[in-house]
Scaffold this motif. Structure first.
Motif, PDB file in Angstrom:
ATOM      1  N   ILE A 144      26.442 -21.615  32.990  1.00 19.00           N
ATOM      2  CA  ILE A 144      26.163 -23.162  33.023  1.00 19.00           C
ATOM      3  C   ILE A 144      25.401 -23.930  31.733  1.00 19.00           C
ATOM      4  N   LEU A 145      24.839 -23.985  32.163  1.00 20.65           N
ATOM      5  CA  LEU A 145      23.658 -24.959  30.934  1.00 20.65           C
ATOM      6  C   LEU A 145      23.816 -24.617  29.620  1.00 20.65           C
ATOM      7  N   ILE A 146      23.873 -23.558  29.526  1.00 22.10           N
ATOM      8  CA  ILE A 146      23.849 -23.425  27.884  1.00 22.10           C
ATOM      9  C   ILE A 146      25.446 -23.355  27.802  1.00 22.10           C
ATOM     10  N   ARG A 147      26.276 -23.139  27.882  1.00 24.87           N
ATOM     11  CA  ARG A 147      27.263 -23.873  27.881  1.00 24.87           C
ATOM     12  C   ARG A 147      27.392 -25.093  28.101  1.00 24.87           C
ATOM     13  N   ARG A 204      41.375 -33.047  39.807  1.00 22.40           N
ATOM     14  CA  ARG A 204      39.726 -33.384  39.005  1.00 22.40           C
ATOM     15  C   ARG A 204      39.519 -33.344  37.956  1.00 22.40           C
ATOM     16  N   VAL A 205      40.260 -32.109  37.500  1.00 24.53           N
ATOM     17  CA  VAL A 205      39.579 -31.715  36.167  1.00 24.53           C
ATOM     18  C   VAL A 205      40.492 -32.000  34.404  1.00 24.53           C
ATOM     19  N   HIS A 222      29.155 -34.205  31.859  1.00 23.06           N
ATOM     20  CA  HIS A 222      29.523 -34.504  33.887  1.00 23.06           C
ATOM     21  C   HIS A 222      30.289 -33.123  34.113  1.00 23.06           C
ATOM     22  N   HIS A 223      31.668 -33.117  32.670  1.00 22.79           N
ATOM     23  CA  HIS A 223      32.799 -32.077  33.289  1.00 22.79           C
ATOM     24  C   HIS A 223      32.087 -30.292  33.678  1.00 22.79           C
ATOM     25  N   LEU A 224      31.103 -30.709  32.974  1.00 25.79           N
ATOM     26  CA  LEU A 224      31.026 -28.905  32.548  1.00 25.79           C
ATOM     27  C   LEU A 224      29.566 -28.692  33.742  1.00 25.79           C
TER      28      LEU A 224
END
Length: 255
Positions: free
Chosen positions: A93-96, A185-186, A211-213
């Motif tokens: 998640i952090l990388i993306r 929400r997405v 925020h989204h990711l």
């Protein structure tokens, strides 16, 4: 599912590497889409029957999936679909998030009204899929929105890199799509990204994408609402918490 076909089973057995690739792709898609659930056993004989190939391409495909941490092989017990590793998921998640914050900024600089119209059309289709509760189509359109931003940015190679790290993210996202209010929400989050792009506000676009990711990091800490058997807690040293705090601080300083 239909057997792998096209040139006949005999030809497929004669071309084991090609058969292994076809089996790998089918199983990879089934695992990521959760057609094969975390922890589900994989039996060679059943796979041989399903795909109409010999044991050799089956084992080659399984070994490739094991290298990608999508299956676990236990010599005395069998082969199982891997559970989702929590620490690996946090890192992915952090990388993306970092890569897509970059691509959305680049997309704003390189984008045109026509290219943003493509995103607008995608958003409309996403809303329709949400209303119909068509989660497979929704996930496909969600992915296409992010991919299109990378192409607008002019760096499709960044999307190739994202695809390599987002496999566990996709599995997690598909687990959460049935949750109440998730789809709407997405849609709202994608709309916020697009609105910032159309307004030419780079900081807002980066913030909306972050925020989204990034909110998935917080959600993961509350994953008790999901089936615990779908996850493996490989984060005994608390690295995920440190990563979440570091990401939050970085985002607040950047925006």
């Amino acid at each position: 599912m239909a057997r792998i076909a096209g040139t006949g089973d005999a030809a497929l057995r004669a071309v084991a590497p090609r058969a292994a690739t076809l089996v790998y792709r089918a199983l990879h898609a089934d695992i990521v889409s959760l057609c094969l659930k975390p922890g589900e056993p994989l039996h060679d004989r059943e796979l041989e029957t399903r795909f109409g190939v010999s044991r050799t391409p089956i084992r080659e495909a399984i070994l490739r999936l094991a290298d990608e941490k999508l299956v676990d092989i236990f010599p005395q017990s069998g082969t199982f679909v891997s559970r989702i590793p929590v620490r690996v998921l946090f890192e992915a998640i952090l990388i993306r998030k970092a890569l897509e914050e970059t691509t959305v900024r680049l997309a704003l600089e390189a984008g045109t009204r026509e290219r943003f119209d493509v995103l607008e059309a995608n958003l409309g289709a996403l809303e329709a899929a949400a209303r119909a509760q068509n989660r497979p189509l929704f996930h496909e359109l969600d992915t296409a929105f992010h991919e299109e931003i990378s192409h607008i940015a002019g760096f499709p190679g960044i999307w190739d890199a994202i695809q390599q790290v987002k496999v566990q993210i996709d599995r997690y996202r598909l687990l959460t799509l049935p949750e109440e209010g998730r789809l709407s929400r997405v849609v709202e989050e994608h709309a916020a990204v697009l609105a910032a792009l159309r307004q030419g506000d780079a900081d807002a676009a980066v913030g909306a994408m972050g925020h989204h990711l990034g909110q998935m990091l917080g959600e993961l800490k509350d994953r008790g609402r999901l089936d615990p058997d779908h996850f493996i807690d490989d984060d005994a040293d608390g690295a995920a918490d440190r990563l979440t705090v570091a990401s939050t601080r970085t985002s607040s300083h950047a925006h």
